[in-house]
Write a protein that holds these residues in place. Structure first.
Motif, PDB file in Angstrom:
ATOM      1  N   THR A  83      -2.439  12.876  -2.792  1.00 23.65           N
ATOM      2  CA  THR A  83      -3.042  12.781  -4.301  1.00 23.65           C
ATOM      3  C   THR A  83      -3.098  14.311  -4.635  1.00 23.65           C
ATOM      4  O   THR A  83      -2.817  14.152  -5.958  1.00 23.65           O
ATOM      5  CB  THR A  83      -4.322  12.175  -4.162  1.00 23.65           C
ATOM      6  N   LYS A  89      -3.436   9.105 -13.187  1.00 24.42           N
ATOM      7  CA  LYS A  89      -3.535   7.720 -12.967  1.00 24.42           C
ATOM      8  C   LYS A  89      -2.391   6.883 -12.866  1.00 24.42           C
ATOM      9  O   LYS A  89      -2.148   6.229 -12.210  1.00 24.42           O
ATOM     10  CB  LYS A  89      -4.699   6.973 -13.915  1.00 24.42           C
ATOM     11  N   HIS A  90      -1.551   7.356 -14.229  1.00 22.66           N
ATOM     12  CA  HIS A  90      -0.254   6.768 -14.030  1.00 22.66           C
ATOM     13  C   HIS A  90       0.547   6.848 -12.684  1.00 22.66           C
ATOM     14  O   HIS A  90       1.686   6.089 -12.333  1.00 22.66           O
ATOM     15  CB  HIS A  90       0.488   7.092 -15.143  1.00 22.66           C
ATOM     16  N   LEU A  92      -0.770   7.305  -9.610  1.00 19.44           N
ATOM     17  CA  LEU A  92      -1.410   6.492  -8.444  1.00 19.44           C
ATOM     18  C   LEU A  92      -1.049   5.056  -8.706  1.00 19.44           C
ATOM     19  O   LEU A  92      -0.870   4.414  -7.601  1.00 19.44           O
ATOM     20  CB  LEU A  92      -2.787   6.774  -8.466  1.00 19.44           C
ATOM     21  N   ASP A  93      -1.167   4.488 -10.107  1.00 15.34           N
ATOM     22  CA  ASP A  93      -1.103   3.170 -10.209  1.00 15.34           C
ATOM     23  C   ASP A  93       0.473   2.596  -9.864  1.00 15.34           C
ATOM     24  O   ASP A  93       0.603   1.738  -9.409  1.00 15.34           O
ATOM     25  CB  ASP A  93      -1.490   2.981 -11.784  1.00 15.34           C
ATOM     26  N   THR A  94       1.412   3.504 -10.246  1.00 13.68           N
ATOM     27  CA  THR A  94       2.769   3.364  -9.876  1.00 13.68           C
ATOM     28  C   THR A  94       3.180   3.435  -8.291  1.00 13.68           C
ATOM     29  O   THR A  94       3.632   2.531  -7.587  1.00 13.68           O
ATOM     30  CB  THR A  94       3.817   4.351 -10.461  1.00 13.68           C
ATOM     31  N   LEU A  96       0.825   2.914  -5.833  1.00  7.85           N
ATOM     32  CA  LEU A  96       0.217   1.944  -4.944  1.00  7.85           C
ATOM     33  C   LEU A  96       1.003   0.639  -5.405  1.00  7.85           C
ATOM     34  O   LEU A  96       0.469  -0.467  -4.667  1.00  7.85           O
ATOM     35  CB  LEU A  96      -1.167   1.783  -5.755  1.00  7.85           C
ATOM     36  N   THR A  97       1.778   0.450  -6.237  1.00  8.46           N
ATOM     37  CA  THR A  97       2.589  -0.821  -6.087  1.00  8.46           C
ATOM     38  C   THR A  97       3.586  -1.070  -4.932  1.00  8.46           C
ATOM     39  O   THR A  97       4.269  -2.018  -4.947  1.00  8.46           O
ATOM     40  CB  THR A  97       3.418  -0.937  -7.453  1.00  8.46           C
ATOM     41  N   SER A 115     -12.818   4.446  -7.733  1.00  7.13           N
ATOM     42  CA  SER A 115     -12.370   3.870  -8.973  1.00  7.13           C
ATOM     43  C   SER A 115     -11.025   2.873  -8.794  1.00  7.13           C
ATOM     44  O   SER A 115     -11.162   1.763  -9.472  1.00  7.13           O
ATOM     45  CB  SER A 115     -11.885   5.041  -9.957  1.00  7.13           C
ATOM     46  N   LEU A 116     -10.381   3.283  -7.755  1.00  2.43           N
ATOM     47  CA  LEU A 116      -8.989   2.469  -7.571  1.00  2.43           C
ATOM     48  C   LEU A 116      -9.554   1.163  -6.900  1.00  2.43           C
ATOM     49  O   LEU A 116      -9.268  -0.028  -7.306  1.00  2.43           O
ATOM     50  CB  LEU A 116      -8.073   3.214  -6.821  1.00  2.43           C
ATOM     51  N   GLU A 119     -10.927  -1.377  -9.302  1.00  8.13           N
ATOM     52  CA  GLU A 119      -9.847  -2.089 -10.205  1.00  8.13           C
ATOM     53  C   GLU A 119      -8.997  -2.934  -9.166  1.00  8.13           C
ATOM     54  O   GLU A 119      -8.219  -3.508  -9.697  1.00  8.13           O
ATOM     55  CB  GLU A 119      -8.872  -0.923 -10.779  1.00  8.13           C
ATOM     56  N   LYS A 121      -6.776  -2.006  -6.687  1.00  6.03           N
ATOM     57  CA  LYS A 121      -5.577  -1.276  -6.608  1.00  6.03           C
ATOM     58  C   LYS A 121      -5.473  -0.943  -5.089  1.00  6.03           C
ATOM     59  O   LYS A 121      -4.315  -0.780  -4.494  1.00  6.03           O
ATOM     60  CB  LYS A 121      -5.503  -0.006  -7.490  1.00  6.03           C
TER      61      LYS A 121
END
Length: 463
Positions: A83, A89-90, A92-94, A96-97, A115-116, A119, A121
């Motif tokens: 990390t 965030k954009h 990590l969000d990407t 984690l898919t 936080s993740l 959500e 995630k």
């Protein structure tokens, strides 16, 4: 005569590449017209091309799975994202898919994890590998994660006191890893990494602090060298030293079943970049299997912690050449509308080089130049490409704006540069946009952050 910028690129590199091509006389990056970005959003401009993150994760997962199949390697591969390369965030969000896990390095990293989790995630079985020297807040946050039921939170022990601190902070059973303090290359400034525990001390540390501890089980041995994964004698020698430790531990510690080989995959810093990722992965897997088979121990699950490899090639920066200064009979300075110190700090701090190309005017004559930033600092410059030891760009013309792009800048630059804070000479952080594709492959862009304002800076400074 071949005097045009396009001729220079054709003669120097294999061009076009999978990322770059010339279309309608302007540079395209992953089929994105970069001059259209400039026309829409202006410059200076930072961008993140999110699909490249998933692309690199999936490539590495495929390479390791193929290597496991070829070697008949009976274990699992786990891709962890480091990390600290980019906490946004954009990103990590990407990432984690793609069925990955995460590696943390400080206390506030764990707040991102929480936080993740809130959500949805990440789940309780997502591996959270916690590296770094752990002060009180980091210990407490790791303990909170373990006490909340996150069964795959694995703190990596970096020094002799951390295990006691962790057992005092949590009331549940938990797993740990041990980081090996690897020896650095002979030319390095010091002999042994400050991180981890020495090769010769790990076995006694396990026997004294873990073996009889009912609360703790050793799951992982962590190995990483500062220069990264390279096909040289130094890397293979350190890997084999690590495997000797793994085998010695495995014979007295049944719970040990994982080897973390860290990160360190290089990313493209030139159009002439060459690195055989598949060969390296196949060789690493084969050598681990061979050593374990000879010792008659089960092969370990393999973890990696790729940071720059995950996010580096997704990022870029675009600048406009504002003016040219002829300082003597040989040196021409092209002044950009931003600063290298503030927006590409690795370029001056560690002399890192990125892919640099003109966005427009490829069909015009070129010249050798130096690039200068806006700060009143003599170190605010960029003077060479990775493989040609110089910079060549289309000739400056005050009536023909010239735009240049720096590519594969997505790792570390924002955090090292102090994103959103005070920059050298109060040069503002540029506008940052995100580029993605919809389900039909159509390009979508949006502004992540506008260019930093004077009001924001003055507020930080207390005015």
């Amino acid at each position: 005569m071949n005097t045009k910028y396009i001729d220079l690129i054709d003669q120097t590199y294999f061009f076009p590449t999978e990322e770059f091509k010339l279309e309608d006389k302007t540079l395209h990056f992953h089929d994105i017209d970069l001059m259209e970005l400039v026309e829409q959003y202006g410059s200076p401009l930072k961008f993140t091309y999110l699909p490249k993150i998933s692309d690199n994760i999936q490539r590495a997962q495929r390479w390791f799975n193929d290597a496991f199949a070829k070697a008949d390697y009976k274990a699992k591969y786990h891709y962890c994202y480091c990390t600290k390369s980019s906490h946004f965030k954009h990103v990590l969000d990407t990432a984690l898919t793609n069925d990955i896990h995460l590696e943390t390095s400080s206390a506030f990293d764990i707040d991102i994890i929480k936080s993740l989790k809130a959500e949805g995630k990440i789940k309780d079985d997502t591996y959270i590998i916690s590296n770094g020297f752990k002060r009180e807040k980091y210990i407490d946050n790791i303990a909170d994660l373990i006490n909340s039921g996150h069964k795959n939170c694995i703190p990596i022990i970096d020094n002799y006191e951390e295990l006691d601190l962790l057992t005092n902070a949590t009331y549940k059973q938990f797993k740990v890893g041990i980081r090996i303090a690897s020896e650095e290359e002979p030319k390095f400034e010091f002999y042994t990494s400050r991180l981890g525990i020495g090769y010769k001390n790990i076995l006694s540390f396990y026997k004294n602090q873990i073996q009889e501890n009912k609360q703790v089980s050793l799951k992982m041995l962590h190995f990483f060298i500062n220069t990264g994964i390279r096909d040289n004698a130094y890397y293979w020698n350190e890997l084999h030293k690590c495997l000797k430790v793994y085998i010695s531990l495995k014979k007295i510690c049944p719970s040990l079943d994982s080897l973390n080989i860290g990160g360190g995959f290089p990313i493209k810093n030139s159009l002439a970049f060459e690195f055989d990722y598949e060969y390296m992965i196949n060789e690493i897997v084969n050598q681990i299997k061979q050593v374990c088979d000879e010792a008659d121990v089960d092969v370990p699950h393999i973890f990696t912690e790729f940071g720059s490899f995950t996010v580096g090639e997704s990022g870029g920066a675009i600048y406009k050449v504002l003016y040219q200064k002829q300082q003597n009979d040989r040196e021409k300075w092209n002044m950009i509308n931003s600063s290298f110190i503030t927006t590409l700090p690795d370029s001056w701090a560690i002399s890192k080089r990125f892919i640099m190309l003109a966005l427009n005017r490829w069909n015009e004559e070129y010249e050798r130049v130096l690039l200068g930033g806006l700060t009143c600092d003599s170190d605010d410059y960029y003077n060479s490409e990775q493989n040609v030891n110089a910079i060549y760009l289309p000739k400056y013309h005050k009536d023909k704006p010239l735009y240049i792009g720096f590519f594969n800048t997505g790792a570390y630059q924002e955090t090292i540069g102090g994103y959103g804070g005070i920059q050298h000479c109060l040069i503002p952080a540029p506008k940052h946009i995100l580029i993605d594709r919809d389900e039909n492959g159509a390009i979508q862009t949006r502004v992540f952050k506008e260019q930093q304002s004077s009001e924001q800076m003055l507020d930080i400074l207390g005015y």
